[in-house]
Scaffold this active site. Structure first.
Site, PDB file in Angstrom:
ATOM      1  N   SER A  65       0.816  -1.216   0.000  1.00 29.83           N
ATOM      2  CA  SER A  65       0.000   0.000   0.000  1.00 29.83           C
ATOM      3  C   SER A  65       0.849   1.266   0.000  1.00 29.83           C
ATOM      4  O   SER A  65       0.425   2.299  -0.537  1.00 29.83           O
ATOM      5  CB  SER A  65      -0.947  -0.001   1.204  1.00 29.83           C
ATOM      6  N   GLU A  67       3.202   1.910  -1.765  1.00 32.63           N
ATOM      7  CA  GLU A  67       3.512   2.248  -3.162  1.00 32.63           C
ATOM      8  C   GLU A  67       2.289   2.753  -3.934  1.00 32.63           C
ATOM      9  O   GLU A  67       2.404   3.117  -5.124  1.00 32.63           O
ATOM     10  CB  GLU A  67       4.125   1.042  -3.886  1.00 32.63           C
ATOM     11  N   VAL A  89      -5.016  -2.940   1.541  1.00 37.22           N
ATOM     12  CA  VAL A  89      -5.468  -3.389   2.862  1.00 37.22           C
ATOM     13  C   VAL A  89      -4.279  -3.316   3.809  1.00 37.22           C
ATOM     14  O   VAL A  89      -3.258  -3.978   3.584  1.00 37.22           O
ATOM     15  CB  VAL A  89      -5.996  -4.839   2.804  1.00 37.22           C
ATOM     16  N   ILE A  91      -3.355  -3.911   7.734  1.00 39.35           N
ATOM     17  CA  ILE A  91      -3.855  -4.493   8.983  1.00 39.35           C
ATOM     18  C   ILE A  91      -2.839  -4.233  10.088  1.00 39.35           C
ATOM     19  O   ILE A  91      -1.621  -4.414   9.884  1.00 39.35           O
ATOM     20  CB  ILE A  91      -4.101  -6.007   8.807  1.00 39.35           C
ATOM     21  N   HIS A  97       4.053   0.306  12.295  1.00 39.91           N
ATOM     22  CA  HIS A  97       4.301   0.283  10.847  1.00 39.91           C
ATOM     23  C   HIS A  97       3.034   0.654  10.066  1.00 39.91           C
ATOM     24  O   HIS A  97       3.082   1.432   9.103  1.00 39.91           O
ATOM     25  CB  HIS A  97       4.769  -1.126  10.464  1.00 39.91           C
ATOM     26  N   PHE A 122      -9.281   7.162  -2.288  1.00 37.55           N
ATOM     27  CA  PHE A 122      -8.638   6.487  -1.153  1.00 37.55           C
ATOM     28  C   PHE A 122      -9.409   5.209  -0.820  1.00 37.55           C
ATOM     29  O   PHE A 122     -10.288   5.208   0.040  1.00 37.55           O
ATOM     30  CB  PHE A 122      -8.635   7.452   0.037  1.00 37.55           C
ATOM     31  N   ARG A 136     -15.121  -5.941   5.067  1.00 35.37           N
ATOM     32  CA  ARG A 136     -15.197  -4.795   4.160  1.00 35.37           C
ATOM     33  C   ARG A 136     -14.839  -5.162   2.712  1.00 35.37           C
ATOM     34  O   ARG A 136     -14.678  -4.284   1.869  1.00 35.37           O
ATOM     35  CB  ARG A 136     -14.263  -3.686   4.688  1.00 35.37           C
TER      36      ARG A 136
HETATM   37  N1  LIG Z   1       2.108  -4.155   6.394  1.00 31.30           N
HETATM   38  C1  LIG Z   1       1.472  -3.879   5.248  1.00 31.30           C
HETATM   39  C2  LIG Z   1       2.165  -3.417   4.117  1.00 31.30           C
HETATM   40  N2  LIG Z   1       3.498  -3.275   4.173  1.00 31.30           N
HETATM   41  C3  LIG Z   1       4.336  -3.080   3.015  1.00 31.30           C
HETATM   42  C4  LIG Z   1       4.445  -1.620   2.591  1.00 31.30           C
HETATM   43  O1  LIG Z   1       3.217  -1.175   2.038  1.00 31.30           O
HETATM   44  C5  LIG Z   1       5.521  -1.433   1.527  1.00 31.30           C
HETATM   45  O2  LIG Z   1       5.252  -2.228   0.407  1.00 31.30           O
HETATM   46  C6  LIG Z   1       6.922  -1.760   2.027  1.00 31.30           C
HETATM   47  O3  LIG Z   1       7.187  -1.049   3.216  1.00 31.30           O
HETATM   48  C7  LIG Z   1       7.982  -1.373   0.956  1.00 31.30           C
HETATM   49  O4  LIG Z   1       7.942   0.024   0.681  1.00 31.30           O
HETATM   50  N3  LIG Z   1       1.494  -3.136   2.976  1.00 31.30           N
HETATM   51  C8  LIG Z   1       0.146  -3.307   2.893  1.00 31.30           C
HETATM   52  O5  LIG Z   1      -0.480  -3.043   1.841  1.00 31.30           O
HETATM   53  N4  LIG Z   1      -0.557  -3.758   3.992  1.00 31.30           N
HETATM   54  C9  LIG Z   1       0.086  -4.045   5.162  1.00 31.30           C
HETATM   55  O6  LIG Z   1      -0.617  -4.473   6.128  1.00 31.30           O
HETATM   56  C1  LIG Z   2       6.439  -5.300   8.404  1.00 32.00           C
HETATM   57  C2  LIG Z   2       5.148  -5.020   7.791  1.00 32.00           C
HETATM   58  O1  LIG Z   2       5.047  -4.655   6.644  1.00 32.00           O
HETATM   59  C3  LIG Z   2       3.920  -5.194   8.599  1.00 32.00           C
HETATM   60  O2  LIG Z   2       3.592  -6.529   8.587  1.00 32.00           O
HETATM   61  C4  LIG Z   2       4.033  -4.623   9.977  1.00 32.00           C
HETATM   62  O3  LIG Z   2       3.897  -5.600  10.978  1.00 32.00           O
HETATM   63  P1  LIG Z   2       4.541  -5.370  12.426  1.00 32.00           P
HETATM   64  O4  LIG Z   2       4.014  -4.073  12.945  1.00 32.00           O
HETATM   65  O5  LIG Z   2       4.023  -6.525  13.231  1.00 32.00           O
HETATM   66  O6  LIG Z   2       6.028  -5.366  12.247  1.00 32.00           O
END
Ligand SMILES: Nc1c(NC[C@H](O)[C@H](O)[C@H](O)CO)[nH]c(=O)[nH]c1=O
Ligand SMILES: CC(=O)[C@@H](O)COP(=O)(O)O
Length: 158
Positions: A65, A67, A89, A91, A97, A122, A136
């Protein structure tokens, strides 16, 4: 207002403009892909249902997300693109993070919409649990992909 009280899936299509000539970009995050695919299908089907042509809907995937913003900019910069719908999505995990992603995307796609003066929607589902996300994406709280498409059509008629 909570989703349980307000749901854009309940809309009045009689107010929609003709979108048969409009071009839409769908930017879809691959994170939680089982769910984002449903959001994407909901958005696509809604656009088609209301008159968009399949060949005028451009679907692109981004890794996560975070990106979505740049993906939206890649599409929105084209003059012929009328609206961009961002779907993802996020979560909640153990850390903050998710907060950083959600705030960055909210601000980022707002800026893209303002910069190119066109709707950039959005469609980011931001939940505490996986179950809330499924709720959802075709569950008891409708499909946020449908709602995102409705928002795009409504903004094109603004
Ligand atoms: N944790 C979630 C992510 N994490 C990945 C980031 O969005 C991104 O791709 C990465 O940090 C590289 O820049 N993305 C989601 O869409 N949903 C999550 O729950
Ligand atoms: C690292 C991630 O993209 C995401 O899963 C954040 O999870 P966490 O807060 O448990 O490290």
């Amino acid at each position: 207002m909570a989703t349980s009280l307000q749901n854009l899936s309940d809309y009045d299509a009689a107010t929609f403009i003709d979108i048969s000539g409009k071009r839409f970009g769908l930017v879809v995050s691959e994170w939680n892909r089982e769910i984002t695919d449903i959001l994407s299908a909901g958005a696509f089907d809604t656009l088609i249902k209301h008159g968009a042509k399949a060949e005028n809907i451009y679907r692109n995937s981004v890794p996560g997300s975070f990106e979505l913003t740049l993906g939206a900019q890649f599409l929105a910069q084209h003059d012929e693109m009328d609206a961009v719908i961002c779907l993802g999505v996020v979560i909640q995990g153990e850390t903050k993070h998710d907060d950083y992603i959600c705030h960055a995307v909210a601000q980022g796609i707002t800026q893209v919409g303002l910069k190119f003066n066109k709707p950039v929607i959005f469609g980011l589902v931001t939940t505490n649990t996986l179950e809330q996300a499924w709720d959802r994406a075709g569950g008891k709280h409708g499909n946020k992909g449908v709602e995102a498409a409705v928002a795009a059509i409504q903004m094109l008629g603004f």
